[in-house]
Motif scaffolding. Structure first.
Motif, PDB file in Angstrom:
ATOM      1  N   MET A   7      49.703  32.281  38.681  1.00  0.00           N
ATOM      2  CA  MET A   7      49.204  31.789  39.974  1.00  0.00           C
ATOM      3  C   MET A   7      47.936  30.984  39.774  1.00  0.00           C
ATOM      4  O   MET A   7      47.753  29.903  40.314  1.00  0.00           O
ATOM      5  N   LYS A   8      47.044  31.567  38.948  1.00  0.00           N
ATOM      6  CA  LYS A   8      45.751  30.929  38.730  1.00  0.00           C
ATOM      7  C   LYS A   8      45.945  29.593  38.017  1.00  0.00           C
ATOM      8  O   LYS A   8      45.287  28.613  38.322  1.00  0.00           O
TER       9      LYS A   8
ATOM     10  N   ARG B 470      35.309  37.894  43.356  1.00  0.00           N
ATOM     11  CA  ARG B 470      36.476  38.263  42.569  1.00  0.00           C
ATOM     12  C   ARG B 470      37.569  38.824  43.470  1.00  0.00           C
ATOM     13  O   ARG B 470      38.743  38.587  43.264  1.00  0.00           O
ATOM     14  N   THR B 471      37.138  39.560  44.490  1.00  0.00           N
ATOM     15  CA  THR B 471      38.104  40.082  45.450  1.00  0.00           C
ATOM     16  C   THR B 471      38.846  38.938  46.125  1.00  0.00           C
ATOM     17  O   THR B 471      40.064  38.953  46.278  1.00  0.00           O
ATOM     18  N   ARG B 474      41.280  37.347  43.610  1.00  0.00           N
ATOM     19  CA  ARG B 474      42.381  38.164  43.105  1.00  0.00           C
ATOM     20  C   ARG B 474      43.238  38.775  44.200  1.00  0.00           C
ATOM     21  O   ARG B 474      44.385  39.137  43.956  1.00  0.00           O
ATOM     22  N   VAL B 475      42.680  38.950  45.384  1.00  0.00           N
ATOM     23  CA  VAL B 475      43.472  39.568  46.452  1.00  0.00           C
ATOM     24  C   VAL B 475      43.796  38.569  47.566  1.00  0.00           C
ATOM     25  O   VAL B 475      44.949  38.311  47.866  1.00  0.00           O
ATOM     26  N   LEU B 477      43.244  35.200  47.994  1.00  0.00           N
ATOM     27  CA  LEU B 477      43.808  33.888  47.694  1.00  0.00           C
ATOM     28  C   LEU B 477      45.319  33.949  47.434  1.00  0.00           C
ATOM     29  O   LEU B 477      46.070  33.203  48.050  1.00  0.00           O
ATOM     30  N   PRO B 478      45.768  34.858  46.562  1.00  0.00           N
ATOM     31  CA  PRO B 478      47.234  34.907  46.375  1.00  0.00           C
ATOM     32  C   PRO B 478      47.974  35.259  47.666  1.00  0.00           C
ATOM     33  O   PRO B 478      49.056  34.734  47.912  1.00  0.00           O
ATOM     34  N   LEU B 479      47.371  36.114  48.498  1.00  0.00           N
ATOM     35  CA  LEU B 479      48.075  36.532  49.712  1.00  0.00           C
ATOM     36  C   LEU B 479      47.987  35.473  50.801  1.00  0.00           C
ATOM     37  O   LEU B 479      48.762  35.472  51.742  1.00  0.00           O
ATOM     38  N   ARG B 481      48.538  32.417  50.314  1.00  0.00           N
ATOM     39  CA  ARG B 481      49.283  31.255  49.854  1.00  0.00           C
ATOM     40  C   ARG B 481      50.022  30.545  50.996  1.00  0.00           C
ATOM     41  O   ARG B 481      49.850  29.352  51.193  1.00  0.00           O
TER      42      ARG B 481
ATOM     43  N   PHE C  99      48.066  46.505  46.932  1.00  0.00           N
ATOM     44  CA  PHE C  99      48.137  45.041  46.854  1.00  0.00           C
ATOM     45  C   PHE C  99      49.607  44.635  46.800  1.00  0.00           C
ATOM     46  O   PHE C  99      50.285  44.894  45.805  1.00  0.00           O
ATOM     47  N   PRO C 100      50.090  43.981  47.842  1.00  0.00           N
ATOM     48  CA  PRO C 100      51.531  43.719  47.912  1.00  0.00           C
ATOM     49  C   PRO C 100      52.003  42.722  46.859  1.00  0.00           C
ATOM     50  O   PRO C 100      53.181  42.666  46.558  1.00  0.00           O
ATOM     51  N   HIS C 101      51.067  41.934  46.313  1.00  0.00           N
ATOM     52  CA  HIS C 101      51.483  40.909  45.354  1.00  0.00           C
ATOM     53  C   HIS C 101      51.420  41.412  43.916  1.00  0.00           C
ATOM     54  O   HIS C 101      51.661  40.657  42.990  1.00  0.00           O
ATOM     55  N   LEU C 102      51.058  42.682  43.728  1.00  0.00           N
ATOM     56  CA  LEU C 102      50.950  43.217  42.370  1.00  0.00           C
ATOM     57  C   LEU C 102      51.956  44.356  42.191  1.00  0.00           C
ATOM     58  O   LEU C 102      52.249  45.096  43.129  1.00  0.00           O
ATOM     59  N   TYR C 110      44.219  47.390  38.376  1.00  0.00           N
ATOM     60  CA  TYR C 110      43.248  46.552  39.073  1.00  0.00           C
ATOM     61  C   TYR C 110      41.810  47.026  38.937  1.00  0.00           C
ATOM     62  O   TYR C 110      40.891  46.235  38.795  1.00  0.00           O
TER      63      TYR C 110
END
Lengths: 347, 558, 337
Positions: A7-8, B470-471, B474-475, B477-479, B481, C99-102, C110
């Motif tokens: 993703m990154k 970081r939160t 990692r949390v 930003l991906p969600l 999308r 975390f739903p994406h992990l 994490y």
């Protein structure tokens, strides 16, 4: 753990691709170039710029916008402006740019020889490139010979419901108004504008071209428009346009008096430009008989060079007397013209 | 709740200290400072403009006496007419495609958003053919009924067509709002209404419509903002509104202050609408949260009813998309087949315009997400206010923002800061102006997205040892999308469509599809203009469909 | 557990919310010691969740201070409070907040700080093993059942070895049977690890089954603390009593003091012979499986109804007279505040 989350990675790639948008497209070792702030938006101008580049190796960069928007931009950018030349499709804009202290004088003797003094700034801060006449376009079927005479005559009640013109927000109408004010005074001009507006068959709308079409389709008998629009219609790729052009004729008003209103398209060298020599070279190129004649053929504007040829279409329209009011009037009276239009109710 | 009986709440009197009025709290940390700084930078051009408002204006009283009334009347006529029409064109099809089943429903349900891809100034070129075509009819009217009847007919045709045209390309705002409102309404409520003996029509009027009201009002508010900010179309149709007044006063009369006061009136109208919209949306959230999320079972329609439903949904698409696109395709075809055709005027410049729009959309969307995250990190009144200020550019005409940006950079230039020449007069300036103008769009979508993610995930991440940034990476930003892709797409399309701001600020040799179309149109080369216009529409339509897909609520456990 | 430093202390902590003149937390003092499992119990809106969030650093106190391990982490005396990420706490949320994406294993991963890859995978495996999720490493949270999700939330919170584990209504979204099972499991896990924990719940059974100490909160005030048995048998007041199911108010006529008695502690004394207990009249009887729910009207407290669980229900009928006495010592055992 994982080195880089996919993703990154995608995100980084997107960002990089996005940043590429900010990188100027021009090569870094740019050859000599000129930057134009111009109101002229004609396809033919681009051809002229290409020709200039071919001949001299100087690239031409362009910013196109309305003349007064460009003045605001020049003022705000100040000494840091990238602009070398300021081009307009109206004399008033040139005068206002000069009065705002945005232009510098040119020294080229060639230009002074080529262009009559009336078509240059007294201080040589700008020079006309082409002339355009704002005239009356009429239907020969519905307008009797001798019925048309002057701009002032359009206020006559006999034209009730027979005229069309575009919005007074348009600079061409504003410039025409300044010459009417200069000739007749503010009060008479306001009354004139009000009467002309009364005589219009519909509220002002559309472009000059739409006014000519309105005459061609029979909605109105007379339109106020610039001649070159008729030329463009006559040579359009669209059959309907050519038919419209065939249905109307040009009348040059005020031939007994001060002459038809002629506006200019012109250019001045921006004060902070460090490329005055290149800019002068460009102006001389635009004023050469070769380019001047091509303006007549391509955009149907009248050349300023006495020695340049008119196009056959212009010859067909015929010679005319032009109002030789000073172009500084156009600049000085522009705000007044808008105010009078507002008061007269000409939208 | 557990099974034991509920204890009566004990009245507890709070000590005096507990009763003190809630205070404004500044949680002074780096995030707060970042929010304040960014808001400041974005608000700078607007402030530069507001600064002028207090100055003397030579022409203001003249404007007030002569044209202000007409500008206001025209603006209000358009606002009223277009609002009324978008209500019909938006609400009814939305109701039909969410609650009924008929042939063609699926295709229509997304085709109904396509008109949004057509900028009003392009629709205006196409629809202006209407008054042109009406000329022979008008001449007949004049010959038979005289000049007054003719003038009346001319006005009706022109205003009517302008209103129809604006409504035809703007109704999707209402349609989208209604679809989401109707589909989120609890099926139980509608079914209950029908069990109580209401016909489908009555249950629509009595139950569904009132419940969807906040969404509808929000959609109409967006439409009204677009109408007020429109410049090209109203100019073309000869219906001067406040926006035209701003241009005319500024550039024709050279009175910056009077022009800005006009812009100020517009901003006030729009700001009032925005606040109304925000207020209603606040309550809308409550309504939606309450409603069940079971999709409604669609009522199958047959025969004549199905045909009628199809027609009702088809007409807006035809008016707002198929007709203009059809005309554009026709003109573009003529142009490409003609001798002069084929050559496309500004190839390379266009590539730059394209990549700038893309770059700005990506960077600004990311920035907006981070900004909204910071606002929500410690949500207090001040930060919410800052968030609102940062979105105010959406309520300001593009040309006014452009000049504000010029003023800001001009002032900075005169201060001769060392690094400034690197950015001044470059693409950065115009990208910044786009940011000011459109920041509200990604901001809104990011807010909605973050609200959906909810605080617990962020809090879980914090407690697991990850600091805020970081939160976010990692949390959140991906969600985020989906909403961010949608926001970026919308932003990209809006930037490509943007005209007045781009015209004033663009650097040398820089064209967007909008400016290319515009300069061809101002040469009145309709056929050549059709090519870039079609490209705008194509990019916009693709963008909208992508956005629509990403904004679909994800099926649970997909 | 008195003279050691508490792991977590609240000193006169106050917290207000805007638009609400009542304090959510109103000057509370509370210590949590190492190895304890403390349950905070109260109605919704009583301030118990606020207290937990204050401990976690997700909210800031308006007054008082909070100490972790003897160090002030929030309060008036420090300029910048210690942010949640630096407090080394674990938190299990009501709905898991996974975390739903992990994937399952990356959720657990994490919070880990160890750089060494081997150590990380070992730790993840151990944690998943502990909560019985071994073999489901590659699943996503939405592919787990409700109970599995809460177990994963626990594993994730425990993985970084937090000083203190906070649990916010961790079972409230589960059905009763699963709830009971998971409760037992979690208690075993916490006891095995010797993990200090603070549990927020409104369910008395959670509190009684897991906690080593129960704290009852109402209206932002601390009402009673004690062992589960203490707070169950000897509630400090009506509110505390009702947290743990039905209770009967019994007046001591000599002192005028109120006590609360549980229905199952009632003894039926059939004849009017003994001087024990209070005279009652039976109002209603309902058979509830093994026992009978008997409602009686005490003669000494007119207007009140006591609920008694009696085995003798079979032979009783409404209108019967008798006496009810209560098991257990009459005097109150230690309860604080």
């Amino acid at each position: 753990m994982n080195p880089i989350h996919p993703m990154k990675k995608r995100l980084i790639l997107t960002l990089l691709a996005a940043l590429a948008g900010f990188i100027p497209a021009a090569p870094l070792h740019a050859a000599e170039e000129l930057t134009l702030y111009t109101q002229r938006h004609y396809e033919f101008d681009e051809a002229v710029h290409r020709l200039f580049t071919e001949k001299t190796g100087i690239t031409v960069k362009v910013v196109k916008a309305a003349s007064d928007e460009l003045i605001v931009r020049l003022q705000e950018e100040g000494a840091n402006t990238p602009a070398d030349l300021y081009l307009t499709a109206d004399g008033g804009g040139l005068d206002r740019a000069k009065k705002a202290g945005l232009l510098q004088s040119f020294t080229s003797e060639a230009i002074k020889e080529k262009v009559p003094a009336t078509l240059r700034d007294p201080d040589d801060q700008w020079v006309a490139l082409t002339k355009r006449a704002r005239v009356l376009i009429y239907s020969p079927e519905r307008v009797k010979a001798g019925e048309l005479s002057t701009y002032e005559d359009l206020a006559d009640p006999k034209w009730r419901g027979r005229l069309v013109a575009r919005s007074s927000s348009n600079i061409y109408n504003q410039s025409l108004m300044t010459t009417v004010i200069e000739a007749n005074g503010a009060e008479a001009s306001e009354a004139w504008a009000a009467a002309v507006r009364q005589n219009m068959v519909r509220p002002p709308q559309g472009s000059d071209r739409d006014q000519i079409r309105a005459v061609a389709t029979g909605l109105a008998d007379v339109a106020i428009a610039n001649t070159y629009y008729l030329g463009l219609l006559e040579t359009s790729e669209d059959q309907k346009d050519r038919d419209a052009a065939a249905a109307v004729k040009v009348f040059f008003p005020n031939q007994e008096g001060r002459g038809a209103h002629v506006n200019i398209s012109g250019a001045g060298i921006v004060k902070s430009s460090k490329k005055a020599a290149l800019a002068t070279q460009f102006l001389e190129f635009l004023l050469s008989d070769e380019i001047q004649s091509r303006y007549a053929e391509e955009t149907f504007e009248y050349p300023v060079s006495e020695t340049a040829k008119w196009s056959p279409i212009q010859e067909k329209w015929g010679k005319f007397t032009a109002d030789d009011v000073a172009f500084s009037v156009l600049g000085d009276r522009n705000a007044e013209a808008v105010r009078l239009f507002n008061q007269a109710g000409w939208e | 709740m557990a099974s034991h009986p509920q204890a009566p709440a004990l009245p507890i009197v709070a000590p005096a200290a507990a009763r003190r009025a809630p205070r404004w709290r500044w949680h002074g940390d780096r995030w707060g400072a970042g929010v304040a700084l960014l808001t400041g930078i974005i608000a700078l051009p607007l402030l530069a403009i507001l600064f002028h408002l207090g100055q003397e204006s030579a022409e203001w009283s003249h404007l007030a006496e002569t044209v202000l009334a007409r500008y206001l009347t025209n603006t209000l006529i358009l606002v009223f007419g277009v609002s009324l029409l978008v209500l019909i064109m938006g609400v009814v099809p939305a109701w039909l495609v969410t609650t009924c089943e008929f042939r063609g429903r699926r295709v229509l349900s997304w085709a109904l958003i396509l008109p949004l891809a057509i900028p009003t100034y392009i629709a205006a070129f196409v629809f202006y053919q209407g008054p042109e075509a009406a000329i022979p009819m008008l001449i007949q009217v004049r010959m038979r009924f005289g000049v007054e009847a003719f003038l009346l007919a001319e006005q009706i045709i022109r205003y009517g067509l302008l209103i129809v045209m604006l409504a035809a390309v703007l109704y999707p705002y209402v349609y989208l709002a209604c679809c989401s409102a109707f589909s989120r309404q609890s099926r139980a409520v509608i079914e209950a209404a029908r069990c109580l003996g209401n016909s489908p029509t009555r249950s629509f009027l009595r139950a569904a419509l009132p419940m969807a009201r906040p969404g509808i009002v929000a959609g109409v508010a967006l439409v009204i903002m677009e109408v007020i900010n429109d410049y090209g179309a109203v100019h073309f149709f000869g219906v001067p509104t406040l926006t035209e007044g701003v241009f005319r006063t500024w550039f024709g009369m050279g009175d910056k202050v009077a022009a800005l006061r006009l812009a100020g009136i517009m901003m006030l109208v729009v700001a009032a609408l925005l606040m109304l919209e925000q207020g209603l949306r606040g309550r809308a959230r409550y309504v939606e949260a309450d409603a069940g999320s079971i999709p409604m079972k669609r009522l199958p329609l047959g025969g004549g009813k199905a045909a009628l439903a199809f027609l009702v949904c088809f007409v807006p698409v035809a008016l707002g998309f198929l007709f203009p696109v059809g005309r554009l395709v026709h003109w573009a075809g003529l142009h490409l087949l003609s001798d002069s055709g084929g050559g496309f005027p500004a190839g390379l410049a266009l590539v730059r315009g394209f990549s700038l729009a893309l770059a700005t959309a990506v960077v600004v969307t990311a920035l907006a997400a981070l900004f909204m995250y910071a606002v929500r990190l410690r949500e207090c009144r001040l930060r919410r206010l800052l968030g609102r200020i940062a979105g105010m550019g959406y309520a300001t005409p593009g040309a006014v923002i452009a000049v504000g940006v010029l003023v800001v950079f001009g002032t900075l230039d005169r201060l001769e800061l060392p690094l400034l020449p690197l950015v001044s007069g470059t693409l950065f300036v115009i990208a910044f102006a786009y940011t000011v103008r459109f920041f509200a769009i990604p901001l809104q979508l990011a807010r909605a997205g973050l609200e959906r993610i909810g605080k617990p995930l962020e809090e879980a991440s914090r407690l697991l040892g990850h600091p805020p940034l970081r939160t976010f990476l990692r949390v959140d930003l991906p969600l985020l999308r989906a909403p961010l892709i949608a926001a970026g797409m919308l932003l990209f399309v809006d930037i490509l469509k943007e005209l007045p701001l781009t015209l004033i600020l663009r650097p040398a040799n820089f064209e967007t599809l909008a400016t290319t179309a515009y300069s061809l149109a101002s040469e009145a080369r309709l056929q050549a203009c059709a090519v870039p216009a079609l490209l705008i529409v194509a990019v916009g339509a693709i963008g909208l469909l992508v956005m629509n897909r990403w904004l679909q609520p994800p099926t649970p456990h997909e | 557990m008195s003279d050691r430093t508490p792991l977590l202390s609240f000193h006169a902590v106050t917290r207000h919310y805007r638009g609400n003149h009542l304090a959510a937390v109103n000057g509370i003092n509370l210590d949590v010691f190492r190895g304890e499992i403390v349950a905070l119990i109260g109605e919704s809106g009583s301030g118990k969740t606020s207290l937990l969030r204050l401990a976690a650093g997700l909210e800031s106190p308006d007054g008082g201070e909070i100490l972790l391990d003897g160090r002030v982490v929030a309060g008036e005396t420090i300029a910048r409070e210690v942010p949640p990420e630096s407090r080394q706490l674990g938190l299990v949320f009501q709905d898991g907040a996974l975390f739903p994406h992990l994937t399952v294993e990356r959720n657990v991963d994490y919070g880990l700080v160890v750089k060494d890859k081997k150590a990380r995978t070992d730790r993840i495996a151990a944690c998943l093993e502990l909560v019985g999720l071994a073999g489901k490493e590659k699943r996503f949270p939405h592919e787990l059942s409700g109970g599995e999700r809460q177990r994963l939330a626990l594993a994730r919170a425990l993985a970084p070895e937090p000083k203190l584990l906070l649990l916010d209504e961790p079972f409230s979204h589960l059905d009763p049977a699963l709830r009971r099972k998971l409760r037992e499991e979690i208690r075993d896990i916490l006891q095995r690890l010797g993990q200090t924990a603070l549990l927020v719940t409104h369910d008395p059974e959670d509190a009684l089954a897991i906690a080593s100490r129960v704290v009852i909160i109402d209206g932002g005030n601390l009402m009673q603390t004690g062992t589960p048995a203490e707070v169950y048998r000897y509630p400090a007041n009506q509110y505390c009593a009702e947290r743990f199911g039905p209770a009967n108010r019994v007046l001591d006529h000599a002192t005028g003091k109120e006590t609360w008695k549980r229905p199952e502690d009632a003894r039926w004394i059939p004849c009017d012979v003994a001087n024990e207990g209070d005279p009652v009249v039976i109002e209603a009887i309902r058979e509830m499986g093994a026992i009978y729910e008997v409602r009686v009207a005490p003669g000494t407290q007119p207007g009140e109804i006591w609920l008694c669980f009696l085995k003798e229900g079979e032979i009783l009928k409404p209108g019967d007279h008798g006496r009810v006495a209560w098991r257990g010592t009459p005097e109150r055992v230690a309860w604080k505040s």
